[in-house]
Motif scaffolding. Structure first.
Motif, PDB file in Angstrom:
ATOM      1  N   UNK A  18       8.779  17.208  -2.385  1.00 35.01           N
ATOM      2  CA  UNK A  18       8.184  15.955  -2.902  1.00 35.01           C
ATOM      3  C   UNK A  18       7.501  16.131  -4.316  1.00 35.01           C
ATOM      4  N   UNK A  19       6.687  17.416  -4.095  1.00 36.52           N
ATOM      5  CA  UNK A  19       5.831  17.849  -5.331  1.00 36.52           C
ATOM      6  C   UNK A  19       6.549  18.131  -6.388  1.00 36.52           C
ATOM      7  N   UNK A  20       7.872  18.862  -6.157  1.00 33.01           N
ATOM      8  CA  UNK A  20       8.668  19.241  -7.189  1.00 33.01           C
ATOM      9  C   UNK A  20       9.414  18.110  -7.780  1.00 33.01           C
ATOM     10  N   UNK A  21       9.774  17.115  -7.174  1.00 32.44           N
ATOM     11  CA  UNK A  21      10.615  15.666  -7.235  1.00 32.44           C
ATOM     12  C   UNK A  21       9.549  15.055  -8.434  1.00 32.44           C
TER      13      UNK A  21
ATOM     14  N   UNK B 232       8.000  15.920   3.820  1.00 30.78           N
ATOM     15  CA  UNK B 232       8.529  17.231   3.157  1.00 30.78           C
ATOM     16  C   UNK B 232       7.760  17.200   1.657  1.00 30.78           C
ATOM     17  N   UNK B 233       6.408  17.624   1.786  1.00 32.63           N
ATOM     18  CA  UNK B 233       5.528  17.588   0.553  1.00 32.63           C
ATOM     19  C   UNK B 233       5.873  18.742  -0.350  1.00 32.63           C
TER      20      UNK B 233
ATOM     21  N   UNK C  15       0.878  -1.093  -0.122  1.00 29.55           N
ATOM     22  CA  UNK C  15      -0.037   0.178  -0.056  1.00 29.55           C
ATOM     23  C   UNK C  15       0.862   1.315  -0.046  1.00 29.55           C
ATOM     24  N   UNK C  16       0.571   2.184  -0.819  1.00 26.86           N
ATOM     25  CA  UNK C  16       1.359   3.465  -0.926  1.00 26.86           C
ATOM     26  C   UNK C  16       0.587   4.616  -1.428  1.00 26.86           C
ATOM     27  N   UNK C  17       1.023   5.690  -0.791  1.00 25.90           N
ATOM     28  CA  UNK C  17       0.631   6.991  -1.024  1.00 25.90           C
ATOM     29  C   UNK C  17       1.605   8.007  -1.776  1.00 25.90           C
ATOM     30  N   UNK C  18       2.489   7.537  -1.702  1.00 24.15           N
ATOM     31  CA  UNK C  18       3.749   7.979  -2.369  1.00 24.15           C
ATOM     32  C   UNK C  18       5.168   7.878  -1.543  1.00 24.15           C
TER      33      UNK C  18
ATOM     34  N   UNK D 262       1.195  14.557  -3.349  1.00 19.20           N
ATOM     35  CA  UNK D 262       2.051  15.635  -2.862  1.00 19.20           C
ATOM     36  C   UNK D 262       1.382  16.898  -2.670  1.00 19.20           C
ATOM     37  N   UNK D 263       0.775  17.352  -3.968  1.00 22.67           N
ATOM     38  CA  UNK D 263      -0.055  18.723  -3.870  1.00 22.67           C
ATOM     39  C   UNK D 263      -1.215  18.703  -2.823  1.00 22.67           C
ATOM     40  N   UNK D 264      -1.878  17.542  -2.732  1.00 20.51           N
ATOM     41  CA  UNK D 264      -2.980  17.361  -1.858  1.00 20.51           C
ATOM     42  C   UNK D 264      -2.684  17.705  -0.449  1.00 20.51           C
TER      43      UNK D 264
END
Length: 521
Positions: A130-133, A126-127, A99-102, A154-156
């Motif tokens: 994470x969003x940038x990556x 560090x969202x 199971x994964x969200x990211x 990550x945006x959410x």
């Protein structure tokens, strides 16, 4: 293999040659009084050392508990879970790795350095980074739905208070993995569209991806998803068998499940909805076309009697075909999963012995390769039938949506030429063309019906969300969902009182290595 435990001291049996009697010990002490050895003093010191050690351990544990309680109100970071209500500990269990969200990839065979760095940042909470990556990961592989989902997650998370749904897919064998990607494309496309439009009242959509290995872990995965109270609804599972296994768990939690792919009529549960037409539609369509259009009166069925999908579509076809006046020979079916199954022998017997005119191929996802062997034997025997004087009618091949996949064309080749199948969605219909072209552009190639129905399933759950959504409001809202064609993959979506999707199957035929629609079907 389990490790052998060392026996405790209480279980050690001393050797008779080394045991000293009480009297011997007493005399031995008397003989050595001049050495000033004081047994009670030694025991007292030993007890003091033990008590000191115990006190130290108690102090350390107490300190950890106090520190944990001070931050107990905070949520654990992704990849960690609460232990005893206060500890945030890493969860390395086998089921959690599914199971994964990211915080992990479910596609380790795909190389993407930006994705891997994004996962590290997500694990640390560090969202923003994470969003940038993940955005860079999407640019590096824009056709990978997993990284697009993680980018939006990550945006959410960055935005705060995400609306969370889960999608369950099967990962393992390459063909199953390809099917999983087809589903994730539809989910990712819907999520990305929703988040680009600013979500609902500023809250963005987060997708939890779970791997159930197609029935093997379906129940356990369902149990884990239920424990996560943030999950408001589930998209999945892919097969009817996996869905059947997981449904009782979702029902206990009153967690809504909408399947884009499970078509068995045997699936019936108060929390279960279907974004794809059931076997009721496909089975009847095939029976009517076989009897009325092809003018065939005898049919033989190749299927798996223990599989929910195979049994479901077989039952519908048989009932409708016989109702029209047809006959199913070798009733109820020829089991393609028995160790003694011989495709060449069974096809020959069906044609020459039972006088079958149509062969229905209803394999489950695990036995499509066997169905292709049957198709190969049918093609061979048809070549023989054409050379007879007078020529005999060929054995027509028909099947269900399990055979609507690219591998059937590439692996089957000339052996599947002429195969007729019933499917829930086809890209070339006038209704589906706009969505198909848009999706093709996003994913770099022709999408499948599974991508279309997964898009619809996610859209339905989004439509059921409210200003203050909960599992109960989503479950209630789904029953009243009504989506217009421009909100779906091309066809309107609303549910019957039995939570089925209204709609009709479409008949396709393989011609010159391509799926083509049969006119006026």
């Amino acid at each position: 293999m389990s490790k052998k435990k060392s026996p405790s001291n209480s279980n050690i049996i001393p050797d008779s040659n080394t045991v000293e009697s009480d009297s011997t010990l007493e005399s031995d002490i008397n003989l050595h009084q001049s050495s000033e050895v004081n047994i009670p003093d030694i025991r007292a010191k030993s007890n003091l050392i033990i008590l000191t050690a115990i006190a130290s351990v108690v102090f350390i544990i107490s300190s950890i508990i106090v520190a944990s309680i001070s931050r107990g109100s905070k949520d654990c970071e992704p990849g960690k879970r609460k232990e005893l209500g206060v500890f945030c500990v890493g969860d390395n269990s086998i089921i959690n790795s599914r199971i994964s969200r990211g915080d992990r990839t479910l596609f380790p065979e795909i190389n993407n350095i930006f994705r891997d760095k994004g996962i590290q940042a997500f694990q640390q909470g560090n969202y923003q980074e994470a969003t940038t990556l993940f955005q860079q990961a999407v640019k590096a592989n824009r056709y990978d739905p997993e990284v697009l989902i993680y980018y939006n997650n990550s945006l959410a998370r960055q935005q705060g208070s995400p609306l969370t749904l889960a999608v369950v897919v099967p990962l393992g064998k390459s063909t199953i993995t390809d099917t999983a990607k087809e589903i994730l494309r539809g989910v990712a496309q819907t999520q990305n569209q929703f988040n680009k439009n600013k979500g609902l009242n500023g809250r963005l959509l987060e997708i939890v991806i779970a791997n159930d290995s197609n029935t093997e872990k379906a129940k356990e995965v369902a149990q884990e998803l239920i424990k996560d109270s943030s999950i408001l609804g589930v998209i999945g599972h892919i097969s009817s068998d996996a869905t059947k296994m997981a449904l009782p768990e979702y029902e206990k939690a009153k967690l809504a499940v909408i399947s884009p792919t499970s078509t068995s009529i045997l699936l019936n549960n108060p929390v279960f909805f279907r974004a794809v037409s059931s076997d009721e539609s496909a089975g009847k369509k095939l029976a009517e076309y076989t009897y009325k259009s092809l003018k065939l009166k005898k049919a033989v069925i190749f299927a798996n009697p223990t599989n929910s999908y195979s049994n479901s579509i077989r039952e519908i076809f048989t009932n409708q075909f016989e109702k029209l006046g047809g006959e199913v020979v070798h009733k109820p079916l020829i089991d393609v999963t028995t160790p003694t199954f011989d495709a060449e022998k069974e096809v020959a017997k069906s044609v020459y012995g039972d006088k079958a005119e149509a062969a229905l191929l209803f394999p489950d996802t695990q036995s499509t390769e066997i169905a292709l062997n049957v198709a190969k034997e049918i093609t061979k025997i048809n070549e023989t039938l054409r050379t007879q004087n007078p020529p005999r009618r060929e054995l027509k091949m028909l099947g269900g949506d399990n055979l609507y996949q690219g591998e059937i064309l590439t692996i089957g080749g000339k052996n599947v030429e002429g195969l007729i199948i019933a499917v829930p969605w086809f890209r070339e219909t006038s209704q589906a063309q706009f969505f198909a072209k848009k999706s093709d552009k996003q994913w770099g190639g022709a999408i499948s019906w599974r991508t279309a129905t997964s898009f619809d399933a996610t859209q339905a759950l989004i439509k059921a969300l409210s200003n203050n959504p909960s599992r109960s409001t989503v479950l209630e809202g789904l029953a009243n969902v009504s989506l217009s064609p421009n909100e779906t993959s091309g066809y309107p979506l609303q549910f019957t009182p039995e939570r089925e999707r209204d709609g009709q199957s479409i008949l396709l035929q393989i011609k010159q290595g391509q799926f083509t629609m049969i006119p006026n079907n």
